[in-house]
Motif scaffolding. Structure first.
Motif, PDB file in Angstrom:
ATOM      1  N   ASP A 265       0.884  -1.167   0.000  1.00 57.80           N
ATOM      2  CA  ASP A 265       0.000   0.000   0.000  1.00 57.80           C
ATOM      3  C   ASP A 265       0.920   1.214   0.000  1.00 57.80           C
ATOM      4  O   ASP A 265       1.797   1.332   0.871  1.00 57.80           O
ATOM      5  CB  ASP A 265      -0.900   0.024   1.234  1.00 57.80           C
ATOM      6  CG  ASP A 265      -2.076  -0.937   1.111  1.00 57.80           C
ATOM      7  OD1 ASP A 265      -2.270  -1.488   0.018  1.00 57.80           O
ATOM      8  OD2 ASP A 265      -2.793  -1.134   2.114  1.00 57.80           O
ATOM      9  N   ILE A 266       0.752   2.102  -0.987  1.00 60.22           N
ATOM     10  CA  ILE A 266       1.653   3.240  -1.131  1.00 60.22           C
ATOM     11  C   ILE A 266       0.876   4.544  -1.007  1.00 60.22           C
ATOM     12  O   ILE A 266      -0.188   4.708  -1.615  1.00 60.22           O
ATOM     13  CB  ILE A 266       2.371   3.194  -2.497  1.00 60.22           C
ATOM     14  CG1 ILE A 266       3.085   1.849  -2.684  1.00 60.22           C
ATOM     15  CG2 ILE A 266       3.360   4.347  -2.632  1.00 60.22           C
ATOM     16  CD1 ILE A 266       3.648   1.655  -4.077  1.00 60.22           C
ATOM     17  N   PHE A 267       1.421   5.466  -0.210  1.00 59.31           N
ATOM     18  CA  PHE A 267       0.825   6.794  -0.048  1.00 59.31           C
ATOM     19  C   PHE A 267       1.934   7.816  -0.222  1.00 59.31           C
ATOM     20  O   PHE A 267       3.063   7.613   0.244  1.00 59.31           O
ATOM     21  CB  PHE A 267       0.186   6.931   1.339  1.00 59.31           C
ATOM     22  CG  PHE A 267      -0.523   8.243   1.557  1.00 59.31           C
ATOM     23  CD1 PHE A 267      -1.744   8.491   0.965  1.00 59.31           C
ATOM     24  CD2 PHE A 267       0.061   9.238   2.339  1.00 59.31           C
ATOM     25  CE1 PHE A 267      -2.403   9.705   1.145  1.00 59.31           C
ATOM     26  CE2 PHE A 267      -0.585  10.457   2.521  1.00 59.31           C
ATOM     27  CZ  PHE A 267      -1.821  10.685   1.937  1.00 59.31           C
ATOM     28  N   THR A 280      -1.492  15.604  -1.297  1.00 54.89           N
ATOM     29  CA  THR A 280      -1.405  14.218  -1.748  1.00 54.89           C
ATOM     30  C   THR A 280      -1.095  14.174  -3.239  1.00 54.89           C
ATOM     31  O   THR A 280      -1.568  15.021  -4.016  1.00 54.89           O
ATOM     32  CB  THR A 280      -2.740  13.490  -1.488  1.00 54.89           C
ATOM     33  OG1 THR A 280      -3.012  13.508  -0.090  1.00 54.89           O
ATOM     34  CG2 THR A 280      -2.688  12.047  -1.976  1.00 54.89           C
ATOM     35  N   ILE A 281      -0.278  13.195  -3.636  1.00 53.72           N
ATOM     36  CA  ILE A 281       0.019  12.984  -5.057  1.00 53.72           C
ATOM     37  C   ILE A 281      -0.822  11.802  -5.527  1.00 53.72           C
ATOM     38  O   ILE A 281      -0.449  10.630  -5.340  1.00 53.72           O
ATOM     39  CB  ILE A 281       1.517  12.685  -5.272  1.00 53.72           C
ATOM     40  CG1 ILE A 281       2.373  13.813  -4.688  1.00 53.72           C
ATOM     41  CG2 ILE A 281       1.818  12.503  -6.762  1.00 53.72           C
ATOM     42  CD1 ILE A 281       3.861  13.544  -4.756  1.00 53.72           C
ATOM     43  N   PRO A 282      -2.008  12.057  -6.122  1.00 57.60           N
ATOM     44  CA  PRO A 282      -2.946  10.975  -6.468  1.00 57.60           C
ATOM     45  C   PRO A 282      -2.341   9.886  -7.346  1.00 57.60           C
ATOM     46  O   PRO A 282      -2.618   8.697  -7.138  1.00 57.60           O
ATOM     47  CB  PRO A 282      -4.076  11.713  -7.201  1.00 57.60           C
ATOM     48  CG  PRO A 282      -3.989  13.126  -6.720  1.00 57.60           C
ATOM     49  CD  PRO A 282      -2.532  13.384  -6.500  1.00 57.60           C
ATOM     50  N   SER A 283      -1.527  10.260  -8.334  1.00 62.59           N
ATOM     51  CA  SER A 283      -0.987   9.268  -9.255  1.00 62.59           C
ATOM     52  C   SER A 283       0.022   8.337  -8.600  1.00 62.59           C
ATOM     53  O   SER A 283       0.376   7.300  -9.170  1.00 62.59           O
ATOM     54  CB  SER A 283      -0.324   9.967 -10.452  1.00 62.59           C
ATOM     55  OG  SER A 283       0.733  10.811 -10.019  1.00 62.59           O
ATOM     56  N   ALA A 284       0.501   8.691  -7.402  1.00 58.58           N
ATOM     57  CA  ALA A 284       1.486   7.853  -6.710  1.00 58.58           C
ATOM     58  C   ALA A 284       0.854   7.004  -5.617  1.00 58.58           C
ATOM     59  O   ALA A 284       1.535   6.195  -4.969  1.00 58.58           O
ATOM     60  CB  ALA A 284       2.590   8.724  -6.109  1.00 58.58           C
ATOM     61  N   ALA A 336       9.010  14.488  -2.660  1.00 53.35           N
ATOM     62  CA  ALA A 336       7.840  13.788  -2.133  1.00 53.35           C
ATOM     63  C   ALA A 336       8.205  12.934  -0.918  1.00 53.35           C
ATOM     64  O   ALA A 336       9.343  12.481  -0.782  1.00 53.35           O
ATOM     65  CB  ALA A 336       7.218  12.922  -3.220  1.00 53.35           C
ATOM     66  N   GLN A 337       7.217  12.758  -0.057  1.00 50.16           N
ATOM     67  CA  GLN A 337       7.367  11.874   1.107  1.00 50.16           C
ATOM     68  C   GLN A 337       6.487  10.651   0.874  1.00 50.16           C
ATOM     69  O   GLN A 337       5.272  10.768   0.710  1.00 50.16           O
ATOM     70  CB  GLN A 337       6.937  12.591   2.391  1.00 50.16           C
ATOM     71  CG  GLN A 337       7.168  11.802   3.664  1.00 50.16           C
ATOM     72  CD  GLN A 337       8.642  11.661   4.018  1.00 50.16           C
ATOM     73  OE1 GLN A 337       9.451  12.490   3.621  1.00 50.16           O
ATOM     74  NE2 GLN A 337       9.006  10.624   4.757  1.00 50.16           N
ATOM     75  N   PHE A 338       7.120   9.466   0.820  1.00 46.22           N
ATOM     76  CA  PHE A 338       6.394   8.217   0.585  1.00 46.22           C
ATOM     77  C   PHE A 338       6.208   7.460   1.893  1.00 46.22           C
ATOM     78  O   PHE A 338       7.120   7.406   2.734  1.00 46.22           O
ATOM     79  CB  PHE A 338       7.162   7.333  -0.401  1.00 46.22           C
ATOM     80  CG  PHE A 338       7.042   7.770  -1.829  1.00 46.22           C
ATOM     81  CD1 PHE A 338       6.112   7.194  -2.665  1.00 46.22           C
ATOM     82  CD2 PHE A 338       7.855   8.785  -2.336  1.00 46.22           C
ATOM     83  CE1 PHE A 338       5.994   7.586  -3.988  1.00 46.22           C
ATOM     84  CE2 PHE A 338       7.751   9.190  -3.650  1.00 46.22           C
ATOM     85  CZ  PHE A 338       6.820   8.593  -4.479  1.00 46.22           C
TER      86      PHE A 338
END
Length: 538
Positions: A265-267, A280-284, A336-338
């Motif tokens: 699960d990636i956010f 939030t980066i929707p495509s990621a 970005a922060q994953f």
């Protein structure tokens, strides 16, 4: 001469009406056929005459006429009065405005012919057929408005061919528009004054070469992916086939290693300058994302390394930066922060790769060497095809950079609609659209959105098309009749296979364009300086 008396009066012979085989008279581009793109066609020496409504208030639209319906003999054209004045003015986007001034004498001649035709056709009470009817009585019976409208139509019919003769050989087919509103001509019409109207027509655009040598001695750099390399591709394919023969074991006592399969699960959110989280980066964002660690070429650089060793149920958070070369433009250079949670982790158990697996890896093979050789040969063929395609694309891309063209709007819309139509045909042939979806995508709104969204792409295709056409002529390239006949037959068979309507003449024109393009690309490959580089190295 046939007189049509209804809501729109015409003094037009039946032969002068727009042909059903042409685009005919239209007020909306929505009626244009959606066919694959083809090169621009010049209008012939034949011209059509627009149908004009009887009500001046209804004619505030810009009328479009076909350039292929009215047959005009040169002898007839020579009889046109020389004192009809036509002034040509260049307009933007390879368009020309033809300002026409019709002298009173010609207006009176056409008016008189209109009266004579009405008198011959009309049954006026109190007058026997053939009996001369006084003008005042005839005007009262027919109506001054109807006669004046018919007279204006007769004047246009008489003078339009002469007007168009000034752009003969340059005008694009189906691009002629009468720019003056009919209501304006009606309001200003007088037998004692000059009648003025404007005609707008798109002409064949001129190509300006930005390179001193034009298209000769072009330097082409072709970027090749590693996967195109036959040896690398063969190893990848063999590894893929080998993995299908293995089994997966759930890992509960260890972390992720290269070769494992993991479900994540990636956010992801943007990272501000003060290292606080942003949007939030929707495509990621992914739920249940399956990742084969041996197939990670498309991952964000650094992502795989950040999750190596992660255990089932563990969550990790780490910063990464999207590279400037990232496909999604709005993410290029973004920090970005994953946050990643490992949902499931599997280790792949593979059988030993030896001759005993040959039949399973590739039916018909008895040894591993045979498997490797056959896979390699297939990849060699694919490699050459991919390289040829990459080379052609690079050449066409270079052509767009070294030509400058002022593209007419009619040509842009025609080619864009044909490209969109081809796209719909492809989707329909693949049964990816139901009738409701097809109707929605065929709407004028959907087509216009496509034209706007793909403006740059359509423009580049037209530039390539025009450049290819010029090179074909300049280098005296040719294709055989046998090639043409064979390709036309193949194209027609394809239309029939998908139960699609087609115009064989149009298909022939498109095949000619394809053959011209193939000959030009072949010539350019032989005469250009082509360098192949690895995409990663470039």
């Amino acid at each position: 001469m046939e007189l049509v008396v209804n809501s729109a009066l015409h003094l037009l012979p039946s032969r002068s009406r727009p042909s059903l085989l042409s685009s005919s008279f239209t007020e909306s581009p929505s009626s244009k056929h959606l066919l694959p793109a083809s090169s621009p066609k010049l209008a012939s020496s034949r011209h059509s005459f627009p149908r004009v409504s009887s009500s001046p208030s209804q004619n505030s639209r810009l009328f479009v006429v076909s350039a292929s319906a009215l047959e005009v003999q040169h002898a007839e054209r020579d009889r046109f009065p020389a004192d009809v004045r036509v002034t040509e003015t260049k307009e933007p986007r390879s368009s020309v405005r033809l300002s026409v001034e019709v002298p009173p004498a010609l207006c009176q001649e056409c008016y008189r012919k209109v009266l004579d035709e009405f008198a011959r056709r009309s049954k006026v009470p109190g007058f026997r057929p053939g009996k001369k009817i006084p003008e005042s009585i005839l005007v009262n019976y027919i109506g001054r408005q109807n006669i004046q409208q018919a007279a204006i139509e007769a004047i246009l019919k008489k003078t339009l061919p002469q007007t168009m003769s000034s752009v003969e050989g340059r005008a694009l087919k189906d691009s002629v528009r009468i720019g003056t509103k009919f209501s304006e001509m009606y309001d200003t019409f007088s037998l004692q004054d000059v009648l003025r109207y404007d005609v707008l027509v798109d002409v064949a655009p001129e190509i300006k070469w930005l390179s001193e040598n034009k298209y000769k001695h072009m330097k082409i750099i072709v970027e090749i992916d590693d996967i195109i390399n036959a040896q690398n591709a063969a190893e990848i394919e063999l590894r893929r086939r080998h993995k299908t023969l293995g089994s997966l074991r759930i890992v509960t006592d260890g972390g992720l290693q290269i070769g494992d399969l993991v479900v994540l699960d990636i956010f992801a959110t943007t990272l501000k300058g003060d290292e606080s989280k942003g949007e939030t980066i929707p495509s990621a964002v992914r739920k249940g994302f399956h990742l084969d660690t041996e197939e990670s070429d498309n991952l964000l650089p650094g992502f795989l390394g950040s999750i190596i060793g992660i255990r089932q149920g563990e969550t990790r958070s780490f910063p990464l930066q999207f590279p400037e070369s990232w496909g999604q433009e709005n993410l290029r250079g973004v920090n970005a922060q994953f946050t990643v949670e490992c949902k499931e982790l599997f280790h792949r158990n593979l059988p030993e790769l030896d001759d005993s697996l040959s039949e399973k890896l590739l039916p018909g093979c008895t040894t591993l060497s045979q498997v490797r050789e056959k896979i390699f040969q297939r990849c060699r063929e694919m490699e050459q095809t991919a390289i040829d395609q990459a080379t052609d694309n690079a050449i066409l891309d270079q052509l767009t950079k070294i030509v400058e063209v002022d593209i007419p709007q009619s040509l842009f819309e025609e080619q864009g609609r044909q490209l969109y139509g081809a796209k719909l045909l492809q989707l329909q042939a693949g049964k990816k659209l139901n009738e409701l979806q097809l109707a929605s995508l065929s709407s004028e709104k959907a087509v216009n959105e496509y034209l706007e969204n793909e403006r740059e792409s359509i423009t580049n295709i037209i530039k390539q098309m025009l450049a290819v056409g010029e090179i074909f002529k300049a280098e005296n390239l040719q294709y055989s009749t046998e090639e043409l006949v064979k390709e036309v037959e193949n194209s027609v068979a394809e239309f029939k296979r998908h139960n699609q309507e087609y115009d064989e003449e149009r298909v022939r024109e498109q095949v000619q364009d394809v053959l011209e393009g193939a000959k030009v690309l072949e010539w350019l490959r032989e005469n250009a300086d082509i360098q192949y580089v690895n995409r990663l190295e470039s």
